[in-house]
Scaffold this motif. Structure first.
Motif, mmCIF file in Angstrom:
data_model
loop_
_atom_site.group_PDB
_atom_site.id
_atom_site.type_symbol
_atom_site.label_atom_id
_atom_site.label_comp_id
_atom_site.label_asym_id
_atom_site.label_seq_id
_atom_site.Cartn_x
_atom_site.Cartn_y
_atom_site.Cartn_z
ATOM 1 N N ASP A 17 1.375 44.141 -2.028
ATOM 2 C CA ASP A 17 0.856 45.296 -1.476
ATOM 3 C C ASP A 17 1.273 46.690 -2.129
ATOM 4 N N ALA A 76 4.625 40.083 0.078
ATOM 5 C CA ALA A 76 4.113 41.686 0.535
ATOM 6 C C ALA A 76 4.681 41.732 1.803
ATOM 7 N N GLY A 77 5.649 41.408 2.142
ATOM 8 C CA GLY A 77 6.149 41.385 3.644
ATOM 9 C C GLY A 77 5.184 40.906 4.288
ATOM 10 N N THR A 79 3.803 38.161 7.209
ATOM 11 C CA THR A 79 4.372 37.641 8.260
ATOM 12 C C THR A 79 3.718 36.255 8.229
ATOM 13 N N ARG A 84 -2.561 32.104 9.400
ATOM 14 C CA ARG A 84 -2.694 32.248 7.931
ATOM 15 C C ARG A 84 -2.240 30.756 7.188
ATOM 16 N N TYR A 165 4.000 49.070 14.083
ATOM 17 C CA TYR A 165 3.975 48.443 12.661
ATOM 18 C C TYR A 165 5.338 47.611 12.489
ATOM 19 N N ASP A 166 5.650 47.231 11.508
ATOM 20 C CA ASP A 166 6.830 46.067 11.278
ATOM 21 C C ASP A 166 8.029 47.034 11.333
#
Ligand code: GLN
Length: 230
Positions: A17, A76-77, A79, A84, A165-166
């Motif tokens: 990212d 890219a962090g 999850t 996915r 967000y995260d």
């Protein structure tokens, strides 16, 4: 891929990212990508004996790039989700995260996610926060941006009511602009990050082994301390 560098190992392309602090972002001075994920994947590569070539892009480009087999590795962090995992392989989890809300420091009417009806909530497209908002907050007005930076800028400027967000990313922004931002409520959904691979990649096992070694020998802790230590 091909031979290169001191290890004599293969060179693998790593999609990341272009801006997700403190996991991956551009170091303006060196022009290189830096952050927790970048240190981790470089340490894994060294441990496993391969070279990496980092390519940064929008987060949703990492997800689709991995699905299309365009890159060897994605970090890219990202999850780990069941959805996915249907189209991407993941390493063992390497970081415990989750989702959280931030509001303007002056805000008094949003104290938790129960107060989001009719509010404008900003987040980033193609992420677990977007899915969480769609699934749990149909009464909120969700605004998605290709980069999360824009979402925080709009929050600071008062153009949106909240950002979801995260946790580590929200906490980073709040710590750096406590004058304008604060977190509210609890962690909304526990999540874990995994390193991504095209389906059935032979690299998964090597990367898991290297990750385990780094966890056992303190290498992981050193990197964690560097980015998340007090
Ligand atoms: N963890 C979030 C997801 O996987 C977003 C990560 C990011 O912005 N890099 O959807």
């Amino acid at each position: 891929s091909g031979d290169s560098g001191d290890s004599g190992g293969e060179t693998y392309t790593v999609a990341t990212d272009n801006n997700f602090v403190p996991f991956e972002f551009l170091d303006e001075e060196t022009g290189e990508m830096t952050g927790f994920d970048m240190d981790l994947i470089r340490a894994i590569a060294e441990e496993a004996g391969f070279e990496v070539e980092i390519e940064s892009m929008k987060f949703d480009g990492v997800v689709t790039g991995m699905q299309q087999g365009k890159y060897d590795i994605g970090i890219a962090g990202m999850t780990i989700t069941d959805e996915r995992a249907e189209t991407i392989d993941f390493s063992d989890p390497y970081y415990d995260a989750g989702l959280m809300l931030a509001v303007h420091a002056d805000n008094t009417d949003i104290e938790s996610e129960d107060d989001l009806a009719g509010k404008v909530v900003a987040t980033r497209s193609g992420t677990t926060s977007e899915t969480y908002l769609q699934d749990n907050h149909p009464d909120a007005e969700v605004e998605t941006f290709p980069g999360i930076v824009e979402a925080y800028m709009d929050l600071e400027a008062g153009r949106v009511d909240a950002v979801m967000y995260d946790v580590p990313n929200v906490q980073y922004y709040v710590a750096n602009d406590a004058e304008n931002l604060k977190t509210v409520g609890d962690v909304l959904q526990g999540e874990q990050y995994g390193i991504a691979f095209p389906k059935d990649s032979e690299l998964v096992e090597d990367v898991n082994e290297a990750l385990e070694t780094l966890i056992d020998n303190g290498g992981y802790d050193d990197i964690y301390e560097e980015w998340f230590g007090e």
